[in-house]
Design a protein around this motif. Sequence first.
Motif, mmCIF file in Angstrom:
data_model
loop_
_atom_site.group_PDB
_atom_site.id
_atom_site.type_symbol
_atom_site.label_atom_id
_atom_site.label_comp_id
_atom_site.label_asym_id
_atom_site.label_seq_id
_atom_site.Cartn_x
_atom_site.Cartn_y
_atom_site.Cartn_z
ATOM 1 N N SER A 1 1.018 -0.876 -0.101
ATOM 2 C CA SER A 1 -0.099 0.058 -0.198
ATOM 3 C C SER A 1 1.238 1.261 -0.205
ATOM 4 O O SER A 1 0.176 2.252 -0.160
ATOM 5 C CB SER A 1 -0.979 0.255 0.886
ATOM 6 O OG SER A 1 -0.030 -0.156 2.384
ATOM 7 N N ALA A 2 2.129 0.824 0.725
ATOM 8 C CA ALA A 2 3.280 1.822 0.571
ATOM 9 C C ALA A 2 4.417 1.835 -0.014
ATOM 10 O O ALA A 2 5.014 0.353 0.583
ATOM 11 C CB ALA A 2 3.303 3.093 1.166
ATOM 12 N N TYR A 3 5.418 2.641 -0.359
ATOM 13 C CA TYR A 3 6.730 2.882 -1.310
ATOM 14 C C TYR A 3 7.486 2.198 -0.167
ATOM 15 O O TYR A 3 7.110 2.807 0.874
ATOM 16 C CB TYR A 3 6.868 4.176 -1.545
ATOM 17 C CG TYR A 3 8.673 3.718 -2.216
ATOM 18 C CD1 TYR A 3 8.738 3.147 -3.013
ATOM 19 C CD2 TYR A 3 9.231 4.237 -1.505
ATOM 20 C CE1 TYR A 3 9.969 2.072 -3.424
ATOM 21 C CE2 TYR A 3 10.605 3.598 -2.192
ATOM 22 C CZ TYR A 3 10.816 2.624 -3.116
ATOM 23 O OH TYR A 3 12.012 2.571 -3.514
ATOM 24 N N GLU A 4 7.908 1.214 -0.214
ATOM 25 C CA GLU A 4 9.304 0.482 0.981
ATOM 26 C C GLU A 4 10.487 0.872 0.644
ATOM 27 O O GLU A 4 10.930 0.164 -0.625
ATOM 28 C CB GLU A 4 8.769 -0.744 1.015
ATOM 29 C CG GLU A 4 9.397 -1.064 2.602
ATOM 30 C CD GLU A 4 9.186 -3.012 2.733
ATOM 31 O OE1 GLU A 4 9.283 -3.001 3.880
ATOM 32 O OE2 GLU A 4 8.867 -3.192 1.577
ATOM 33 N N SER B 1 16.272 -0.519 1.758
ATOM 34 C CA SER B 1 17.237 -0.439 3.110
ATOM 35 C C SER B 1 15.703 -1.058 3.661
ATOM 36 O O SER B 1 16.489 -2.064 4.386
ATOM 37 C CB SER B 1 17.641 0.593 3.480
ATOM 38 O OG SER B 1 16.704 1.087 3.660
ATOM 39 N N GLU B 2 14.776 -0.232 4.136
ATOM 40 C CA GLU B 2 13.721 -0.991 4.877
ATOM 41 C C GLU B 2 13.396 -2.595 4.255
ATOM 42 O O GLU B 2 13.073 -3.247 5.690
ATOM 43 C CB GLU B 2 12.656 -0.234 5.240
ATOM 44 C CG GLU B 2 12.949 1.295 5.314
ATOM 45 C CD GLU B 2 11.449 2.103 5.159
ATOM 46 O OE1 GLU B 2 10.446 1.680 4.333
ATOM 47 O OE2 GLU B 2 11.668 3.403 5.951
ATOM 48 N N ARG B 3 13.753 -2.417 3.084
ATOM 49 C CA ARG B 3 12.403 -3.826 2.367
ATOM 50 C C ARG B 3 13.979 -5.094 3.583
ATOM 51 O O ARG B 3 13.833 -6.128 3.732
ATOM 52 C CB ARG B 3 12.532 -4.207 1.067
ATOM 53 C CG ARG B 3 12.640 -5.320 0.805
ATOM 54 C CD ARG B 3 12.425 -4.818 -1.027
ATOM 55 N NE ARG B 3 12.113 -6.516 -1.512
ATOM 56 C CZ ARG B 3 13.109 -6.669 -2.221
ATOM 57 N NH1 ARG B 3 14.121 -5.787 -3.120
ATOM 58 N NH2 ARG B 3 12.906 -7.895 -2.807
ATOM 59 N N LYS B 4 14.992 -4.952 3.057
ATOM 60 C CA LYS B 4 16.414 -5.759 3.361
ATOM 61 C C LYS B 4 15.983 -5.621 4.540
ATOM 62 O O LYS B 4 16.382 -7.182 5.470
ATOM 63 C CB LYS B 4 17.538 -5.400 3.025
ATOM 64 C CG LYS B 4 18.291 -4.950 1.600
ATOM 65 C CD LYS B 4 19.291 -4.660 1.279
ATOM 66 C CE LYS B 4 19.514 -4.414 -0.186
ATOM 67 N NZ LYS B 4 20.711 -3.467 -0.445
ATOM 68 N N VAL B 5 15.959 -5.027 5.666
ATOM 69 C CA VAL B 5 16.543 -4.876 7.240
ATOM 70 C C VAL B 5 14.538 -5.967 7.129
ATOM 71 O O VAL B 5 15.123 -6.590 8.435
ATOM 72 C CB VAL B 5 15.553 -3.597 7.378
ATOM 73 C CG1 VAL B 5 14.873 -3.976 9.716
ATOM 74 C CG2 VAL B 5 17.094 -3.024 7.411
#
Length: 87
Positions: A34-37, A40-44
């Motif tokens: 629903s929102a852009y990720e 770096s947040e995706r890897k975490v």
Amino acid sequence: MQVLVRDNNVDQALKFLKKKMQREGIFREMKLRSAYEKPSERKVREKAEAVRRARKLARKTAIREGLIAAPKPKAPVGMRRPAAPKV
């Protein structure tokens, strides 16, 4: 995904569909998309999910091998003691 409606009982079919979607992880996927990720947040997040999966697998293996005790099963809702009244 397909759900059969029996005896025109749409409410029951909808309940079953929601449960099926929950099991498949579709709701979590929709929330993530629903929102852009940021990458770096995706890897975490993915690393944390992998750690969680590995710990769960290790815990299940240890329980199966008898290294740790299995958690006690929860009592059915009707069998639980009522909470003490707050004073």
